[in-house]
Design a protein around this motif. Structure first.
Motif, mmCIF file in Angstrom:
data_model
loop_
_atom_site.group_PDB
_atom_site.id
_atom_site.type_symbol
_atom_site.label_atom_id
_atom_site.label_comp_id
_atom_site.label_asym_id
_atom_site.label_seq_id
_atom_site.Cartn_x
_atom_site.Cartn_y
_atom_site.Cartn_z
ATOM 1 N N SER A 132 -4.737 -9.552 -1.125
ATOM 2 C CA SER A 132 -5.717 -10.584 -0.776
ATOM 3 C C SER A 132 -5.513 -11.854 -1.606
ATOM 4 C CB SER A 132 -7.146 -10.054 -0.943
ATOM 5 O OG SER A 132 -7.427 -9.794 -2.303
ATOM 6 N N SER A 142 -2.413 -1.175 12.436
ATOM 7 C CA SER A 142 -3.731 -1.230 13.064
ATOM 8 C C SER A 142 -4.386 0.139 12.917
ATOM 9 C CB SER A 142 -3.584 -1.665 14.528
ATOM 10 O OG SER A 142 -4.838 -1.834 15.123
ATOM 11 N N SER A 143 -5.155 0.553 13.886
ATOM 12 C CA SER A 143 -5.813 1.868 13.823
ATOM 13 C C SER A 143 -6.453 2.161 15.167
ATOM 14 C CB SER A 143 -6.899 1.859 12.744
ATOM 15 O OG SER A 143 -7.714 3.020 12.864
ATOM 16 N N THR A 178 -5.071 10.617 10.444
ATOM 17 C CA THR A 178 -3.926 11.099 9.674
ATOM 18 C C THR A 178 -4.434 11.710 8.374
ATOM 19 O OG1 THR A 178 -2.680 9.269 10.625
ATOM 20 C CG2 THR A 178 -1.690 10.384 8.741
ATOM 21 N N ALA A 181 -1.170 -2.019 3.517
ATOM 22 C CA ALA A 181 -2.280 -1.903 2.550
ATOM 23 C C ALA A 181 -3.613 -2.216 3.203
ATOM 24 C CB ALA A 181 -2.051 -2.860 1.378
ATOM 25 N N ALA A 182 -4.614 -1.457 2.826
ATOM 26 C CA ALA A 182 -5.973 -1.696 3.323
ATOM 27 C C ALA A 182 -6.956 -0.999 2.409
ATOM 28 C CB ALA A 182 -6.124 -1.159 4.750
ATOM 29 N N ILE A 205 -0.062 7.032 3.789
ATOM 30 C CA ILE A 205 0.915 6.707 4.832
ATOM 31 C C ILE A 205 2.010 5.798 4.277
ATOM 32 C CG2 ILE A 205 1.227 5.573 7.071
ATOM 33 C CD1 ILE A 205 -1.706 6.433 7.740
ATOM 34 N N GLY A 206 1.625 4.828 3.452
ATOM 35 C CA GLY A 206 2.613 3.912 2.871
ATOM 36 C C GLY A 206 3.629 4.663 2.022
ATOM 37 N N GLY A 240 0.817 -1.222 0.000
ATOM 38 C CA GLY A 240 0.000 0.000 0.000
ATOM 39 C C GLY A 240 0.839 1.256 0.000
ATOM 40 N N VAL A 262 -8.962 -8.055 2.368
ATOM 41 C CA VAL A 262 -7.819 -7.161 2.149
ATOM 42 C C VAL A 262 -7.207 -6.718 3.484
ATOM 43 C CG1 VAL A 262 -7.091 -4.940 1.175
ATOM 44 C CG2 VAL A 262 -8.775 -6.363 -0.045
ATOM 45 N N PRO A 299 -2.171 4.103 14.086
ATOM 46 C CA PRO A 299 -2.227 5.548 13.853
ATOM 47 C C PRO A 299 -3.537 6.161 14.325
ATOM 48 C CG PRO A 299 -1.755 4.329 11.806
ATOM 49 C CD PRO A 299 -2.247 3.353 12.818
ATOM 50 N N LYS A 302 -9.268 -4.041 12.005
ATOM 51 C CA LYS A 302 -8.101 -3.423 12.652
ATOM 52 C C LYS A 302 -7.872 -4.004 14.050
ATOM 53 C CE LYS A 302 -6.708 -0.971 9.276
ATOM 54 N NZ LYS A 302 -5.391 -1.226 8.695
ATOM 55 N N GLY A 340 1.551 3.037 -2.553
ATOM 56 C CA GLY A 340 1.230 3.883 -3.704
ATOM 57 C C GLY A 340 0.701 5.256 -3.337
ATOM 58 N N GLN A 341 0.261 5.398 -2.099
ATOM 59 C CA GLN A 341 -0.224 6.727 -1.673
ATOM 60 C C GLN A 341 -0.284 6.771 -0.141
ATOM 61 O OE1 GLN A 341 -4.167 6.801 -3.521
ATOM 62 N NE2 GLN A 341 -5.145 6.343 -1.575
ATOM 63 N N THR A 369 -4.475 11.966 5.243
ATOM 64 C CA THR A 369 -4.256 11.464 3.878
ATOM 65 C C THR A 369 -5.505 11.797 3.058
ATOM 66 O OG1 THR A 369 -5.234 9.329 4.430
ATOM 67 C CG2 THR A 369 -2.866 9.539 4.751
HETATM 68 N N1 LIG Z 1 -5.271 7.710 7.390
HETATM 69 C C1 LIG Z 1 -5.642 7.458 8.652
HETATM 70 O O1 LIG Z 1 -6.166 8.323 9.360
HETATM 71 C C2 LIG Z 1 -5.393 6.096 9.235
HETATM 72 C C3 LIG Z 1 -5.614 5.925 10.611
HETATM 73 C C4 LIG Z 1 -5.404 4.663 11.148
HETATM 74 C C5 LIG Z 1 -4.953 3.636 10.355
HETATM 75 N N2 LIG Z 1 -4.770 3.840 9.027
HETATM 76 C C6 LIG Z 1 -4.285 2.712 8.224
HETATM 77 O O2 LIG Z 1 -3.071 3.091 7.589
HETATM 78 C C7 LIG Z 1 -2.961 2.469 6.308
HETATM 79 C C8 LIG Z 1 -2.782 3.501 5.224
HETATM 80 O O3 LIG Z 1 -3.815 4.488 5.317
HETATM 81 P P1 LIG Z 1 -3.983 5.598 4.182
HETATM 82 O O4 LIG Z 1 -4.784 6.692 4.754
HETATM 83 O O5 LIG Z 1 -2.658 5.878 3.576
HETATM 84 O O6 LIG Z 1 -4.903 4.748 3.152
HETATM 85 P P2 LIG Z 1 -5.046 4.859 1.564
HETATM 86 O O7 LIG Z 1 -6.391 4.282 1.252
HETATM 87 O O8 LIG Z 1 -4.748 6.261 1.119
HETATM 88 O O9 LIG Z 1 -3.878 3.926 0.991
HETATM 89 C C9 LIG Z 1 -4.015 2.535 0.943
HETATM 90 C C10 LIG Z 1 -3.084 1.986 -0.110
HETATM 91 O O10 LIG Z 1 -3.306 0.564 -0.153
HETATM 92 C C11 LIG Z 1 -3.449 0.154 -1.514
HETATM 93 N N3 LIG Z 1 -4.297 -1.040 -1.571
HETATM 94 C C12 LIG Z 1 -5.639 -1.118 -1.356
HETATM 95 N N4 LIG Z 1 -6.058 -2.375 -1.544
HETATM 96 C C13 LIG Z 1 -4.966 -3.113 -1.885
HETATM 97 C C14 LIG Z 1 -4.760 -4.481 -2.205
HETATM 98 N N5 LIG Z 1 -5.778 -5.365 -2.231
HETATM 99 N N6 LIG Z 1 -3.500 -4.895 -2.480
HETATM 100 C C15 LIG Z 1 -2.471 -4.032 -2.472
HETATM 101 N N7 LIG Z 1 -2.598 -2.710 -2.191
HETATM 102 C C16 LIG Z 1 -3.842 -2.263 -1.891
HETATM 103 C C17 LIG Z 1 -4.089 1.350 -2.211
HETATM 104 O O11 LIG Z 1 -3.889 1.310 -3.609
HETATM 105 C C18 LIG Z 1 -3.372 2.514 -1.525
HETATM 106 O O12 LIG Z 1 -2.162 2.829 -2.180
HETATM 107 C C19 LIG Z 1 -4.217 1.605 6.176
HETATM 108 O O13 LIG Z 1 -3.955 0.313 6.672
HETATM 109 C C20 LIG Z 1 -5.207 2.308 7.083
HETATM 110 O O14 LIG Z 1 -6.230 1.445 7.516
HETATM 111 C C21 LIG Z 1 -4.973 5.041 8.447
#
Ligand SMILES: NC(=O)c1ccc[n+]([C@@H]2O[C@H](COP(=O)([O-])OP(=O)(O)OC[C@H]3O[C@@H](n4cnc5c(N)ncnc54)[C@H](O)[C@@H]3O)[C@@H](O)[C@H]2O)c1
Length: 257
Positions: free
Chosen positions: A64, A140-141, A194, A90-91, A17-18, A12, A112, A191, A165, A14-15, A196
Motif C-alpha cells: 500500500s 481476484s476471488s 483454498t 498480497a491482500a 497461496i503466494g 504476499g 492493500v 481462486p 476483489k 510469505g505464506q 490456507t
Molecule cells: N485462501 C483462499 O481461499 C482465497 C480465495 C480467493 C482469493 N484469495 C486471495 O489469494 C491471495 C492469497 O490468499 P491467502 O489465503 O494465501 O492469504 P494470506 O492472508 O494467508 O496471505 C497473504 C500474504 O500477504 C501478505 N500481506 C498482507 N498485507 C500486505 C501488505 N500490505 N504488503 C505486502 N504483503 C502483505 C501477508 O503477510 C501474507 O504473507 C489473497 O489475495 C486472497 O485474497 C484467497
C-alpha cells in the motif's frame, strides 16, 4: 522447466497461496522475489527456495506504499536486470475483520487489496514496457462474484473484501487494455476456497461445507498447489495471446461466460 530464467515478483509470498506460487515458480526455473510485509515469514520462504536450489531474494514491501512498491521493482531490476512476471497476490485476508463495516476500515482494505495491486503493477509496468513484454497476474476471488448475506444493522455492510476483489477483476481488464500495445499482458486468477491458514481462520466450518457441498461442481476445497498451474500458464509463452481474462480456478464454483 516451463519458466527457465523468468524473473518473477510475487507479493504476499510469505505464506499461503503466494508461498505455493513461489515454490512452483522456483521448480519451473524462475528467479523469484518473495515480496512481503512480514519479514520473518518472507525470509523463511526465501531460505526454503534457496535450499531447493532456487535463485530467490526477499524484498520487504508494504504494497500500500508507493515508495515501497517502486523500491521493490527497482531492487529486482538491479538484481536480475528485468521483470518478466508480477503476481500481485498480497491482500489483507488472514487478519481481516468481517465484523467491521466502518468506512475507515473499508478504506484500509482498499489500500492493500486494491491499491496495493494497482501500485505493484504501476511500479513494474515501466520495466515491462521497456522490455516490450511482461505478464501481470492479479489475484481476484470467487467472493467478487457472490453476494452472500452479511449480518448488518441499519447501515449497509461495507462489502470490503468482496468489493476490492470485484475491483481487481475490473482493474485487470483496464491494465490489459492499456498494456497490450507494449506487449504487457494482464490476467486475473480467481481462486475458490483454498485451504490456507487464512481460510481456516476466517471461513467458518459450516460455511465451507456448504460452499463445497452445494456450490462447487468438483466437491472439494482447493489446496494452494491447485492454483499454481494457472499461474505458470499465465506467466509462460503458452498464454502469449491471452490477456484481460479472469481465470476461475475454483472447482466450478463460479462459471463465467
Ligand atoms: N485462501 C483462499 O481461499 C482465497 C480465495 C480467493 C482469493 N484469495 C486471495 O489469494 C491471495 C492469497 O490468499 P491467502 O489465503 O494465501 O492469504 P494470506 O492472508 O494467508 O496471505 C497473504 C500474504 O500477504 C501478505 N500481506 C498482507 N498485507 C500486505 C501488505 N500490505 N504488503 C505486502 N504483503 C502483505 C501477508 O503477510 C501474507 O504473507 C489473497 O489475495 C486472497 O485474497 C484467497
Amino acid at each position: 522447466m516451463k519458466l527457465q530464467g523468468n524473473v518473477t515478483i510475487i507479493t504476499g509470498a510469505g505464506q499461503g497461496i503466494g508461498e505455493a506460487y513461489a515454490h512452483r515458480f522456483t521448480e519451473e526455473g524462475a528467479r523469484v522475489a518473495v515480496a512481503d510485509i512480514n519479514r520473518e515469514k518472507g525470509e523463511a520462504v526465501t531460505a526454503a527456495l534457496r535450499a531447493k536450489g532456487g535463485d530467490a531474494i526477499f524484498v520487504p514491501v508494504d504494497v500500500s506504499s508507493e515508495d515501497d512498491t517502486r523500491k521493490m521493482a527497482q531492487t529486482v531490476v538491479d538484481r536480475w536486470g528485468r521483470i518478466d512476471t508480477l503476481i500481485a497476490n498480497a491482500a489483507i485476508f488472514y487478519d481481516i475483520d468481517n465484523t467491521n463495516h466502518s468506512y475507515a476500515y473499508l478504506r484500509k482494505i482498499f489500500d492493500v487489496n486494491f491499491f496495493g495491486v494497482w501500485l505493484s503493477a504501476r511500479a513494474c509496468y515501466p520495466f515491462m514496457k521497456r522490455q516490450g513484454k511482461g505478464s501481470i497476474i492479479t489475484q481476484s476471488s470467487g467472493a467478487a462474484y457472490m453476494h452472500p448475506y452479511v449480518q448488518h444493522d441499519d447501515e449497509l455492510p461495507s462489502f470490503h473484501y468482496s468489493i476490492t476483489k470485484a475491483s481487481i477483476s475490473a482493474l485487470t481488464h483496464l491494465i490489459a487494455g492499456a498494456g497490450g500495445m507494449a506487449g504487457v499482458r494482464c490476467n486475473a486468477i480467481s481462486p475458490g476456497p483454498t485451504m490456507t491458514e487464512a481460510t481456516k481462520k476466517t471461513v467458518p466450518e459450516e460455511i465451507m461445507q456448504y460452499i463445497v457441498g452445494v456450490m462447487m461442481a468438483l466437491k472439494r476445497p482447493l489446496q494452494p498447489e491447485d492454483l499454481t498451474g494457472a499461474a505458470v500458464f499465465l506467466a509462460s509463452e503458452e498464454s502469449a495471446m491471452i490477456t484481460g481474462q479472469v481465470i476461475c480456478v475454483d472447482g466450478g464454483m463460479i462459471m463465467l461466460g
